[in-house]
Design an enzyme around this catalytic site. Structure first.
Site, PDB file in Angstrom:
ATOM      1  N   SER A  61       0.868  -1.177   0.000  1.00 54.23           N
ATOM      2  CA  SER A  61       0.000   0.000   0.000  1.00 54.23           C
ATOM      3  C   SER A  61       0.899   1.218   0.000  1.00 54.23           C
ATOM      4  O   SER A  61       2.025   1.169   0.488  1.00 54.23           O
ATOM      5  CB  SER A  61      -0.863   0.030   1.259  1.00 54.23           C
ATOM      6  OG  SER A  61      -1.480   1.297   1.380  1.00 54.23           O
TER       7      SER A  61
ATOM      8  N   TYR B  21      -2.962   0.709   9.946  1.00 58.13           N
ATOM      9  CA  TYR B  21      -2.908   0.080   8.624  1.00 58.13           C
ATOM     10  C   TYR B  21      -1.496   0.162   8.030  1.00 58.13           C
ATOM     11  O   TYR B  21      -0.948  -0.817   7.529  1.00 58.13           O
ATOM     12  CB  TYR B  21      -3.913   0.777   7.701  1.00 58.13           C
ATOM     13  CG  TYR B  21      -3.997   0.187   6.305  1.00 58.13           C
ATOM     14  CD1 TYR B  21      -4.266  -1.167   6.114  1.00 58.13           C
ATOM     15  CD2 TYR B  21      -3.814   0.986   5.178  1.00 58.13           C
ATOM     16  CE1 TYR B  21      -4.354  -1.709   4.838  1.00 58.13           C
ATOM     17  CE2 TYR B  21      -3.900   0.453   3.895  1.00 58.13           C
ATOM     18  CZ  TYR B  21      -4.163  -0.894   3.730  1.00 58.13           C
ATOM     19  OH  TYR B  21      -4.241  -1.424   2.475  1.00 58.13           O
TER      20      TYR B  21
END
Ligand SMILES: [Zn+2]
Length: 686
Positions: A571, A584
């Site tokens: 990501s 995250y």
């Protein structure tokens, strides 16, 4: 064998096809062809053929006598009138006067006499049908008839059962000489109801559709009755190891041993997909004490050579406690098989003009005592065809051995069939897809990105397994991919669940080459205040699950020894954290390092580890509500928000799939991170 003829069904076929302008003869021909085609004990995967002689109108409206005969590429189980192309009968009959005819000339002459030039090629047994006078002719490769015919005394056995009702023709390869021989046998005994082609199959004929069909059923039933008499008990079994290894552990070893290193592209392999069979008949056969004799005798009917090669590979029983030793034995056995195959080719190709083109020397069927059989193919579909044919041969050979001793055609005849000029002509005409022969497993495949990756990989020729926490979502996504795609429920945070899923993948496809570790979910929280449980939960899925999946994949890749690709969905958070996205971004940053660690530790094994950093993709992580909320918060339109990057282009799940595909085929790239975000300088990697 029971007759499947039903008067009302036959009448319905005549009626239904009649509405479409198909005459009664052809309608009934389709009806009984299907009755034969639906029984694997008679025909399998396009084997066998049927014909009817009838009258049709040509383009000018003139009535012509034609032979409607099964066209190549059609399966009798599902045949339609279009699968029985009409060939002008008179010119076919006149060919009989010739002394010889090459297969190529035969095929082009048949094509030249088609009523419809766009029709498929008429069967290679067309002339056999044409040279006989009967209106309806049926041909099958009945396993029962073959069990009798495939014996040293096959001719005597058939004579004993059929008396003078059937003509007996010794083995001759299909084509012009066989057609002439059968016509001579018939003319010498015009009362016969059919012929047995030694070590090949059976023909029956009659003036009506039902007659030819019922004769087939009767003659096959007579063979079955003979096989039921004076049978020996089943095969005496070999001694197996106490604990035989599981098929999912054995398959990757065999698959690796049968992969061929690409001579031109460094790091590339020519791989096969494996499918496993272990029914009672298969197990009895592979565990038989004399399997090395009866399995190496040859095919049960000649056209099987094209799908299963001349002989199957036999390997020793794998002991679960000594898999390493089995791997060494398997590699040796494959080496011997290849050497023997190359000798067989050289021996039979010597002095030929033009010379034949050698096919790859790898087996298409592997027999493993204690485990069963594996069919090999460049696709799962081809592997299944090879396995179906191998199972069919096992039934035939088992019955042959129960009443005598199985015997096949000679090596020279096997070679003639395997290297038939008509088959050679097809070589090199189809181009392999980039991922042909490869198996890919994708986690989180029920979602938008995962399913896009699976679709793309399947379109590029890979066999795909779609893993998702939600089994229903995995199943639905697999169904949407189609083909042999496998959908599996899998909790990537549970090592047992991952192990079970990978075992299923190996049992289904024979191994694994590419894993896309894609499953993930986002948790938020200001890092100084977020509760410990949230952070740990995110680490479980966004870091440890990647490790569990990669570790399970490496185990298979090392067993195969043909490298592979570990691909990770990381990501942009891993390099460009967003406020309150610590829970995250932190595990994703660890995963980015995990990619590099795998690249470092397994580069020498040819295993590549790469990552894709995608951003702002419509998916479960970025829902329509979130898009509406964020664009409103920024005071921009939804499109402006989604395309808020250097290129002002919205990035889609298909773009992410494209990046993963790139990594699947980039054989000289490892430890790399590819961004798919339309351009984001703040998230650029150093
Ligand atoms: Zn045949």
């Amino acid at each position: 064998m029971k007759s499947g003829w039903v008067d009302s069904d036959a009448a319905r076929a005549v009626d239904e096809y009649g509405k479409r302008g198909v005459g009664r003869d052809l309608a009934l021909r389709v009806y009984t062809s299907r009755l034969l085609g639906r029984d694997p004990a008679l025909v399998l995967h396009g084997g066998g053929n049927t014909s009817v002689k009838t009258t049709l109108q040509d383009f000018l409206g003139d009535a012509v006598e034609v032979l409607c005969v099964k066209g190549s590429g059609w399966d009798m189980a599902t045949i339609e009138p279009a699968g029985l192309p009409a060939v002008r009968l008179e010119p076919l009959r006149r060919l009989r006067a010739r002394d010889a005819l090459s297969d190529e000339d035969m095929v082009s002459f048949q094509r030249a006499n088609l009523l419809d030039p766009a029709a498929p090629n008429p069967s290679v047994e067309t002339l056999l049908h044409a040279f006989l006078p009967h209106k309806f002719i049926d041909h099958t490769h009945s396993t029962a008839v073959l069990s009798l015919s495939d014996q040293a005394n096959g001719t005597e056995l058939c004579a004993e059962i059929y008396g003078d009702r059937m003509g007996l023709v010794p083995y001759i390869m299909p084509g012009f000489p066989l057609a002439k021989k059968v016509a001579e046998v018939y003319e010498a005994a015009p009362d016969i109801e059919g012929v047995i082609l030694g070590k090949h199959g059976i023909f029956t004929f009659a003036e009506d559709a039902r007659g030819a069909y019922e004769r087939m059923i009767e003659m096959v039933s007579r063979a079955e009755a003979r096989l039921a008499r004076d049978r020996k008990r089943g095969f005496a079994a070999v001694q197996l190891p106490n604990r035989v290894a599981a098929a999912h552990d054995v398959a990757p070893i065999l698959r690796g041993a049968c992969s061929i290193k690409d001579a031109k592209v460094e790091g590339a392999w020519h791989r096969f997909v494996l499918t496993h069979r272990a029914g009672d008949a298969v197990m009895g056969y592979v565990n038989g004490r004399e399997v090395a004799r009866y399995s190496q005798e040859g095919v049960v009917t000649p056209d099987h050579t094209i799908r299963t090669k001349n002989y199957p590979l036999l390997v020793p029983a794998p002991d679960a406690a000594h898999l390493e030793a089995f791997a060494a034995q398997a590699r040796e056995a494959v080496g011997r098989f290849v050497a023997a195959y190359q000798d067989y080719f050289a021996r039979n190709n010597a002095g030929r003009n033009p010379p034949k083109r050698a096919l790859d020397p790898m087996p298409r069927v592997i027999l493993v005592p204690g485990v069963g059989l594996f069919g090999l193919g460049r696709t799962l579909k081809d592997a299944k065809v090879a396995a179906d044919i191998a199972e069919n041969a096992i039934h035939t050979i088992t019955d042959a051995e129960a009443i005598g001793r199985f015997e096949s055609i000679s090596e020279a005849d096997l070679f003639e069939m395997e290297y038939w000029s008509l088959e050679q002509a097809k070589l090199g005409k189809s181009v392999d897809k980039p991922l042909a022969g490869q198996v890919a497993a994708i986690t989180g495949a029920g979602g938008a990105i995962g399913s896009a990756i699976a679709r793309r990989f399947a379109a590029e020729g890979a066999e795909v397994a779609l893993l998702d926490l939600d089994p229903a979502a995995a199943g639905a996504a697999a169904k949407a991919v189609g083909g042999g795609a496998l959908g599996l429920g899998c909790d990537v945070t549970a090592p047992d669940s991952v192990r079970a899923a990978f075992e299923r993948v190996c049992a289904t496809f024979g191994g694994l080459d590419i894993v896309v570790s894609n499953a993930g979910a986002a948790w938020q929280g200001k890092i100084g205040e977020v509760d410990d449980a949230t952070l740990r939960k995110s680490f479980e899925l966004n870091f440890f699950a990647h490790q569990t999946v990669a570790q399970a994949a490496v185990r298979v890749l090392l067993a195969q020894g043909t490298g592979g690709a570990l691909l990770f969905n990381v990501s942009k958070q891993a390099v460009n954290p967003g406020p309150s996205f610590g829970p995250y971004g932190l595990p994703k940053a660890a995963t980015l390092l995990l990619v590099r660690q795998y690249a470092l530790d397994y580069g020498r094994d040819g295993i590549r580890a790469n990552a894709v950093n995608a951003d702002r993709i419509r998916s479960g992580l970025l829902t329509p509500e979130m898009i509406a909320q964020r664009s409103a918060a920024r005071g921009v339109s939804e499109h402006e928000y989604m395309a808020g990057n250097l290129l002002s282009r919205e990035v889609t799940a298909d773009d992410v799939a494209q990046a993963f595909f790139h990594h699947a085929v980039a054989l000289k790239t490892t430890g790399d991170v590819t961004t798919v975000d339309g351009g984001n300088i703040a998230a650029a990697l150093r």
